[in-house]
Write an enzyme that holds these catalytic residues in place. Structure first.
Site, PDB file in Angstrom:
ATOM      1  CD1 TRP A  49     -23.843   1.997 105.866  1.00  0.00           C
ATOM      2  CD2 TRP A  49     -23.758   4.228 105.775  1.00  0.00           C
ATOM      3  NE1 TRP A  49     -23.207   2.349 104.704  1.00  0.00           N
ATOM      4  CE2 TRP A  49     -23.143   3.702 104.619  1.00  0.00           C
ATOM      5  CE3 TRP A  49     -23.814   5.619 105.932  1.00  0.00           C
ATOM      6  CZ2 TRP A  49     -22.592   4.531 103.623  1.00  0.00           C
ATOM      7  CZ3 TRP A  49     -23.258   6.438 104.952  1.00  0.00           C
ATOM      8  CH2 TRP A  49     -22.662   5.894 103.818  1.00  0.00           C
ATOM      9  CG  ASP A  92     -30.322   3.169 107.586  1.00  0.00           C
ATOM     10  OD1 ASP A  92     -30.889   2.926 106.503  1.00  0.00           O
ATOM     11  OD2 ASP A  92     -29.142   3.604 107.658  1.00  0.00           O
ATOM     12  CE  LYS A 139     -27.472   0.971  99.873  1.00  0.00           C
ATOM     13  NZ  LYS A 139     -26.272   1.248  99.192  1.00  0.00           N
TER      14      LYS A 139
HETATM   15  N1  PMP Z   1     -27.529   3.629 105.579  1.00  0.00           N
HETATM   16  C1  PMP Z   1     -27.169   2.504 104.948  1.00  0.00           C
HETATM   17  C2  PMP Z   1     -27.496   1.179 105.561  1.00  0.00           C
HETATM   18  C3  PMP Z   1     -26.507   2.589 103.714  1.00  0.00           C
HETATM   19  O1  PMP Z   1     -26.148   1.468 103.081  1.00  0.00           O
HETATM   20  C4  PMP Z   1     -26.233   3.854 103.156  1.00  0.00           C
HETATM   21  C5  PMP Z   1     -25.558   4.020 101.825  1.00  0.00           C
HETATM   22  N2  PMP Z   1     -24.967   2.965 101.271  1.00  0.00           N
HETATM   23  C6  PMP Z   1     -26.615   4.992 103.884  1.00  0.00           C
HETATM   24  C7  PMP Z   1     -27.272   4.847 105.075  1.00  0.00           C
HETATM   25  C8  PMP Z   1     -26.346   6.371 103.347  1.00  0.00           C
HETATM   26  O2  PMP Z   1     -27.181   6.587 102.293  1.00  0.00           O
HETATM   27  P1  PMP Z   1     -27.148   7.909 101.393  1.00  0.00           P
HETATM   28  O3  PMP Z   1     -25.924   7.810 100.552  1.00  0.00           O
HETATM   29  O4  PMP Z   1     -28.425   7.817 100.614  1.00  0.00           O
HETATM   30  O5  PMP Z   1     -27.115   9.072 102.292  1.00  0.00           O
END
Ligand code: PMP
Length: 357
Positions: free
Chosen positions: A102, A169, A193
Site C-alpha cells: 500500500w 494511511d 476494517k
Molecule cells: N491502505 C491500506 C493500509 C489498506 O489496507 C488498503 C486496503 N486493504 C488500502 C490502502 C486500499 O484501500 P481501498 O481498497 O479502500 O482503496
C-alpha cells in the site's frame, strides 16, 4: 448455520450490534418510515447523523477544532492521489516510507504530482520489518507512511519523528489504539476494517495545511471544498457512513479506543504466543514490528498448509489464507473480532499440531 470465526482482512467482521441496528435503519430510519438509503441526504435526520458521526470521531480521538473531518469516496486508494494533489506544491518535494504494497501504491500515485523521496524502505527483506533509520529532507512538504501494513503484517509501534507534516494511511489500524492526532497533518482510512463497510473513506485534516499547493484542484479532489460543504458537495455514501457511525457508537459504548486497545493487545499476544510456541508454525514479521491487526504466519512444512487450511475451515475458521501476493496465512484480528474467535483458532492450531506430531 454453525458459528463462523471471521478473520477476513477487509471487508471484515463488524460488531453484530451495529449490523443489527443498521438493518433497523434500512427498514425505518429514525422513525421517518423511510429506509436510510431512501431518505434525502438533505433531510434533517440525515444531517443529524452526519453531524453525530463527526462528533463521535472527535470524541474518540480527542480531536480539537483545528482539524476537519471528511467522509469521502474512492477508498484509501483515491487518497493516494488526493493528498498529493492538495499537499504537494508544484515543483515541491515529499518524503515517503515504503513498508509494503500500500505504501508503494501511495508512492506511485504521488510521483505524478512531484518529487518523491523514498527515505526508507523494507523491500530488501520482503517488507518483513519497519525501517528505523531515515532522515526527512529539509524541503519535504510532508512525510507519508502506512501505520499498519495489512498484507505484510507489520505495524509502526510509534509514529515517525518528522519536522515535516505527518501524513498517515491508517486504513487497517484506525480506531484500534489511542493516537495523538495533534502530531499529524492528515490521517486517512478506507472504512472497511475497524470503522465500517467499504464505500466510505475517513479523512482527518489539520485545516491550516490546506490551500498551499498552488494547484487548481478538481472539485471532487479538493479537501477545502469538501470541508466547506461538510462532505456533502455531492451525495455522500449514506449507508457506508451510517454503518460506520453505528460501529463507532458501539466502540464508544465499549470504552472507546483506550479499552479496545487493551483487548486488541491481548488477542494479538494470544495468537503470536501460539505461533512462537507451536513447532508447526512460524511468524513472518520481525517480532518488534508485529501488527496487532493482521497476524501473518507460515508453516515450517509448506506441504501442511493446505491440510491445515482445510482443518481450520472445518472448524469454522474463515478468511485466514494470506494475501494472494504473499501466500501463507493471515489472521486479521480487528476490533470487532471477539477473543473467543482467537481462542478457537489457537485451539485448532494446537489440535492440528497434535495430530501431525
Ligand atoms: N491502505 C491500506 C493500509 C489498506 O489496507 C488498503 C486496503 N486493504 C488500502 C490502502 C486500499 O484501500 P481501498 O481498497 O479502500 O482503496
Amino acid at each position: 448455520m454453525s458459528k463462523v470465526h471471521n478473520f477476513s482482512a477487509g471487508p471484515c467482521i463488524l460488531p453484530t450490534e451495529a449490523i443489527e441496528e443498521s438493518i433497523n435503519g434500512l427498514r425505518d430510519f429514525k422513525g421517518s418510515g423511510i429506509p436510510v438509503v431512501s431518505i434525502s441526504h438533505r433531510s434533517p435526520q440525515w444531517e443529524e447523523t452526519m453531524h453525530d458521526a463527526e462528533i463521535l470521531i472527535k470524541e474518540l480521538f480527542h480531536i480539537n477544532d483545528e482539524y476537519g473531518i471528511m467522509f469521502l469516496q474512492g477508498g484509501a486508494s483515491m487518497q493516494f492521489t488526493m493528498l498529493a494533489y492538495n499537499l504537494l506544491p508544484v515543483d515541491g518535494r515529499a518524503a515517503y516510507i515504503n513498508t509494503g504494497t500500500w505504501s508503494k501504491n501511495a508512492i506511485k500515485e504521488a510521483k505524478i504530482f512531484g518529487n518523491i523521496d523514498v527515505i526508507a524502505s523494507s523491500e530488501d527483506k520482503n517488507f518483513s520489518y519497519i525501517p528505523k533509520q531515515y532522515e526527512v529532507p529539509a524541503d519535504a512538504s510532508y512525510l507519508h507512511y502506512t501505520t499498519n501494513n495489512t498484507i505484510e503484517g507489520t505495524q509502526f509501534q510509534t509514529e515517525p519523528v518528522s519536522h515535516a507534516t505527518l501524513v498517515a494511511d491508517m486504513s487497517s489500524d484506525i480506531f484500534s489504539r489511542p493516537i495523538d492526532v495533534n502530531k499529524y497533518g492528515l490521517i486517512y482510512a478506507g472504512a472497511q476494517k475497524n470503522m465500517g463497510p467499504a464505500g466510505c473513506t475517513l479523512v482527518i485534516v489539520k485545516k491550516d495545511i490546506l490551500g498551499k499547493s498552488g494547484r487548481t484542484i478538481p472539485s471532487m479532489l479538493d479537501y477545502q471544498l469538501m470541508l466547506s460543504k461538510e462532505s456533502m458537495f455531492n451525495t455522500p455514501p449514506v449507508f457506508g457512513i451510517y454503518l460506520s457511525y453505528l460501529t463507532l457508537k458501539w466502540l464508544k459504548e465499549n470504552g472507546g479506543v483506550e479499552a479496545i486497545y487493551v483487548k486488541n493487545e491481548e488477542k494479538a499476544q494470544l495468537l503470536y504466543s501460539e505461533i512462537d510456541s507451536n513447532p508447526l508454525f512460524k511468524g513472518t514479521a520481525a517480532v518488534e514490528d508485529r501488527s496487532r491487526m493482521n497476524v501473518t504466519f507460515v508453516m515450517e512444512n509448506t506441504e501442511l498448509e493446505d491440510p491445515f487450511l482445510k482443518y481450520a475451515e472445518e472448524n469454522g475458521i474463515s478468511g485466514i489464507p494470506g494475501h494472494r501476493s504473499v501466500g501463507g496465512f493471515r489472521a486479521s484480528v480487528y476490533n470487532a473480532l471477539p477473543r473467543e474467535s482467537v481462542e478457537a483458532l489457537v485451539h485448532c492450531m494446537k489440535e492440528f499440531a497434535t495430530k501431525n506430531a
